[in-house]
Write an enzyme that holds these catalytic residues in place. Sequence first.
Site, PDB file in Angstrom:
ATOM      1  CG  HIS A   1      -1.643   5.444   2.202  1.00 60.87           C
ATOM      2  ND1 HIS A   1      -2.268   6.033   3.680  1.00 60.87           N
ATOM      3  CD2 HIS A   1      -2.184   4.328   2.783  1.00 60.87           C
ATOM      4  CE1 HIS A   1      -2.914   4.360   4.799  1.00 60.87           C
ATOM      5  NE2 HIS A   1      -2.865   4.289   3.905  1.00 60.87           N
TER       6      HIS A   1
ATOM      7  CG  ASP B   1      -1.652   0.734   1.490  1.00 60.58           C
ATOM      8  OD1 ASP B   1      -1.376   1.550   0.353  1.00 60.58           O
ATOM      9  OD2 ASP B   1      -2.741   0.820   1.426  1.00 60.58           O
TER      10      ASP B   1
ATOM     11  CG  ASP C   1     -14.876   1.228   3.009  1.00 58.30           C
ATOM     12  OD1 ASP C   1     -15.511   1.224   3.932  1.00 58.30           O
ATOM     13  OD2 ASP C   1     -12.758   1.424   3.693  1.00 58.30           O
TER      14      ASP C   1
ATOM     15  CG  HIS D   1     -10.286   0.327   2.187  1.00 54.78           C
ATOM     16  ND1 HIS D   1     -11.149   1.417   2.647  1.00 54.78           N
ATOM     17  CD2 HIS D   1      -8.758   0.121   1.734  1.00 54.78           C
ATOM     18  CE1 HIS D   1     -10.207   1.915   3.541  1.00 54.78           C
ATOM     19  NE2 HIS D   1      -8.614   1.012   3.244  1.00 54.78           N
TER      20      HIS D   1
ATOM     21  CD  GLU E   1      -4.418  -0.238  -0.919  1.00 56.12           C
ATOM     22  OE1 GLU E   1      -5.225   0.244   0.192  1.00 56.12           O
ATOM     23  OE2 GLU E   1      -4.622  -1.741  -0.517  1.00 56.12           O
TER      24      GLU E   1
ATOM     25  CD  GLU F   1      -7.839   3.422   1.069  1.00 61.31           C
ATOM     26  OE1 GLU F   1      -7.233   3.973   1.436  1.00 61.31           O
ATOM     27  OE2 GLU F   1      -7.081   1.920   0.168  1.00 61.31           O
TER      28      GLU F   1
END
Length: 393
Positions: free
Chosen positions: A197, A195, A269, A296, A221, A247
């Site tokens: 971010h 991930d 999500d 997510h 991700e 997400e």
Amino acid sequence: MNRRAGTPRRTPMKITGFETFLVRPRWLFLRVDTDEGISGWGEPIVEGRAEAVQAAVTTLLEHLIAADPLRTEEHWQVLAKSGFYRGGPVLSSALAGIDQALWDIKGRYHGVPVHELLGGPVRDRVRVYTWIDGDTPQDLAEDALAKVEAGFTAVKCNASGALSPIPDAAEVHALVNRLSTLREAVGDGIDIALDFHGRLTTAATRRVLPLLEPLLPLFVEEPVLPEFSRDLRQVVESTSIPIAAGERLYSRWDFRDLLPTGIAVAQPDLSHAGGISEVRRIAALAETHDVTPAPHCPLGPIALAASVQIDFAVPNFLIQEQELGIDDNDGNELLDYLVDPSVFRFSDGYVPRPTGPGLGIEVDEEAVRYAAQTGHQWRSPTLRHTDGGRAEW
């Protein structure tokens, strides 16, 4: 209480009230009540903005008092589209938690799990992954080995800390060393997801991702921020690593622009993207682009229960995120708020199909009320670059 299908109902059931509960570590729970004694639970939350979502839930639910909770699609359409201003994280997350609660009521009314109302299960168990953490490559590897020992077959970690817009040689080599140490520790039999971010720029992905290809991650991700989703085709075409995103998207219309970029994994999500009703539609849309959903869910037990119901009903599902035992829960485990936590008892990296009605869980209302007395004011951390400028968390 539940009522089996086929039992006549003289008058429609009515929603009589609702309550919201701010509970640690960073969650918001919702309970919706009816005049037949059936209550449903949802988890409407934007991490770090719980109070704003709580206010939005109150505003939206004003429209549903005395309404029949079984009209889930009607209520979704009205709450999503009749306020003139629509969408975005706060309103969509408020709607998501309400939608979860209404599906919970519907399942309990009919005496079946929600996935039965979505067409029935298409698999017998759902694969899950867990988060790992560590300040050093060795710490990360040790945490991964502990999770493998606990039975997980897939793990995910932050690929790095804050990164420069164009990472220099030291940053890139430290990142690659961190993840190479992790792969060497767990071997090829364990899947690793990474991930970012949104910490990479589109240009920086072309420098970093090719160096990670030999590690064969399950997916990378959110390599770039969601506002650059339309540029993801450049990222996808520059690497063999499957790219995951979504997400921080909130509707099928957001995903409509993302899916044609060639991503491999869609990550709606259940507590942000309009709940069960909308994520089911997003999954169907993803299927038309040969994209696999991996919902997510770094959230609480209600959001996870809703996600699992979708996982059993969606044919193109890949894997489910969950944060049981994650380190930042500040003393509160995901299962603390359940009467019977065995519904999430993982075996060999899988969770069995829930058979209980509705979302398949029983919320420990006493524990929730006790926790809500303290509440929380959790906020997302703010990271800084070495020059003092703000960095992506």
